[in-house]
Design a protein around this motif. Structure first.
Motif, short mmCIF file in Angstrom:
data_model
loop_
_atom_site.label_atom_id
_atom_site.label_comp_id
_atom_site.label_asym_id
_atom_site.label_seq_id
_atom_site.Cartn_x
_atom_site.Cartn_y
_atom_site.Cartn_z
N ALA A 65 0.83 -1.22 0.00
CA ALA A 65 0.00 0.00 0.00
C ALA A 65 0.85 1.26 0.00
O ALA A 65 0.42 2.30 -0.49
N LEU A 103 -6.60 4.85 -3.20
CA LEU A 103 -7.88 4.13 -3.00
C LEU A 103 -8.90 5.00 -2.27
O LEU A 103 -10.11 4.76 -2.36
N THR A 113 -6.93 3.96 -8.97
CA THR A 113 -7.99 3.09 -8.44
C THR A 113 -8.96 2.69 -9.56
O THR A 113 -9.49 1.57 -9.57
N LEU A 116 -7.40 -0.18 -11.16
CA LEU A 116 -7.50 -1.38 -10.30
C LEU A 116 -8.91 -1.96 -10.34
O LEU A 116 -9.10 -3.19 -10.27
N ALA A 121 -9.08 -5.91 -8.84
CA ALA A 121 -8.06 -6.06 -7.80
C ALA A 121 -8.69 -6.48 -6.47
O ALA A 121 -9.90 -6.30 -6.24
N THR A 122 -7.85 -7.02 -5.60
CA THR A 122 -8.27 -7.39 -4.24
C THR A 122 -7.53 -6.49 -3.25
O THR A 122 -6.32 -6.26 -3.40
N ILE A 123 -8.26 -6.01 -2.25
CA ILE A 123 -7.67 -5.12 -1.24
C ILE A 123 -7.38 -5.93 0.02
O ILE A 123 -8.26 -6.66 0.51
N GLN A 130 -9.46 -9.51 3.54
CA GLN A 130 -9.35 -8.97 2.19
C GLN A 130 -10.73 -8.80 1.58
O GLN A 130 -11.70 -9.41 2.05
N ILE A 133 -12.31 -5.16 -4.79
CA ILE A 133 -12.23 -3.70 -4.83
C ILE A 133 -13.60 -3.04 -4.99
O ILE A 133 -13.86 -1.98 -4.41
N VAL A 147 -5.26 -0.25 4.83
CA VAL A 147 -4.94 -1.14 3.72
C VAL A 147 -3.44 -1.42 3.76
O VAL A 147 -2.63 -0.50 3.93
N ILE A 150 -2.42 -4.42 -2.26
CA ILE A 150 -3.41 -4.67 -3.30
C ILE A 150 -2.85 -5.84 -4.11
O ILE A 150 -1.65 -5.86 -4.40
#
Ligand SMILES: Cc1cc2nc3c(=O)[nH]c(=O)nc-3n(C[C@H](O)[C@H](O)[C@H](O)COP(=O)(O)OP(=O)(O)OC[C@H]3O[C@@H](n4cnc5c(N)ncnc54)[C@H](O)[C@@H]3O)c2cc1C
Length: 261
Positions: A65, A103, A113, A116, A121-123, A130, A133, A147, A150
């Protein structure tokens, strides 16, 4: 008076969060709010944990992040995101602005963002949890969770397109930004718009139309026809919501027919 507290890890810093606390990353937005005495910021927390690493793991790339836009430009693993990072601010901003901070950037910011979101994407959060997004953006709250990373599956070659429309080039804020993942190799079509809502948003009707057509002027006509369905642009100093709605389909068409810019 605003107090500042430094922790060794993001996890420890997250235990100090409440609705009057902000986490400090690159500070390009937060310090501006502090300087303008934006109400509601009483406590700032930061972490010494070095979360700037960018690495490949399995089919995904993990981006810490705290990685800056410049880190993304310089890393081989994130070459597909380099054109997006280059579209964020000027050199001084890119040197400070983090992926995590982007983000939470309010519209018209959030170009990275937007990309993403188009890449599903996965946060990853400091508490080990997790979230996809899209779910994260629907309920984002910068005082709630920190966070840490990503993760994103790189798009197949030639299938990811990005464009940012601004009045002042190269570093003006977005009138809108568009990120597209073309359907190929089992990856579904995605079309995400930045500055066309309070957070980056997917144009789901256009995605559905894109998934069953070919990319030429005639083929994409149904995609363009529904390009702004479900979007909610605002009036701001850069453009009216009416203008944004008028030009978004034009720029989506140019992006689809002209490839990456
Ligand atoms: C002159 C200028 C030009 C800019 N141009 C652009 C542009 O072209 N495109 C664009 O997208 N943005 C732009 N920005 C906005 C901003 O620089 C970026 O969005 C940047 O990525 C924000 O990251 P940061 O690390 O500076 O965030 P910060 O300012 O440190 O934080 C912003 C918010 O996010 C929260 N936050 C930060 N990191 C985390 C985390 N890891 N977990 C939880 N919360 C977190 C903070 O608490 C704060 O509320 C610009 C800003 C300026 C001042």
């Amino acid at each position: 008076m605003i107090t500042v507290e430094t922790f060794n890890t993001h996890r420890e810093a997250s235990s100090a969060l409440n609705d009057r606390t902000r986490f400090l990353a690159g500070g390009t937005l937060l310090m501006r709010d502090v300087n303008y005495a934006v109400p509601g910021i009483e406590h700032i927390v930061r972490s010494l944990e070095p979360l700037r690493t960018i690495r490949s793991e399995g089919d995904s790339v993990f981006i810490g992040a705290a990685a800056t836009m410049l880190d993304v430009i310089n890393a081989r693993e994130t070459a597909f995101l380099a054109p997006v990072s280059r579209a964020v601010g000027g050199p001084a901003i890119r040197n400070m602005a983090t992926v995590g901070g982007n983000l939470f950037a309010p519209s018209p910011f959030g170009d990275f963002t937007t990309a993403l979101l188009a890449l599903d994407a996965t946060i990853h959060f400091a508490d080990g949890r997790q979230e996809e997004i899209e779910t994260f953006l629907a309920q984002r709250d910068s005082g709630r969770r920190i966070v840490t990373a990503i993760s994103v599956a790189p798009p197949l070659s030639g299938s990811f397109l990005f464009s940012k429309i601004s009045r002042t080039k190269p570093k003006g804020p977005a009138i809108l930004s568009i990120a597209v993942r073309l359907p190929s190799g089992g990856q579904e079509a995605r079309i995400a718009f930045g500055a066309m809502g309070p957070t980056p948003l997917r144009a789901k009707a256009a995605e559905a139309a894109l998934s069953r057509t070919r990319i030429d002027e005639q083929g994409i006509a149904p995609v363009i026809a529904v390009a702004t369905e479900g979007l909610a642009p605002a009036d701001d100093a850069l453009a009216s919501q009416w203008y944004r709605r008028q030009v978004a389909p034009v720029h989506l068409k140019r992006l689809l027919l002209g490839g990456q810019r």
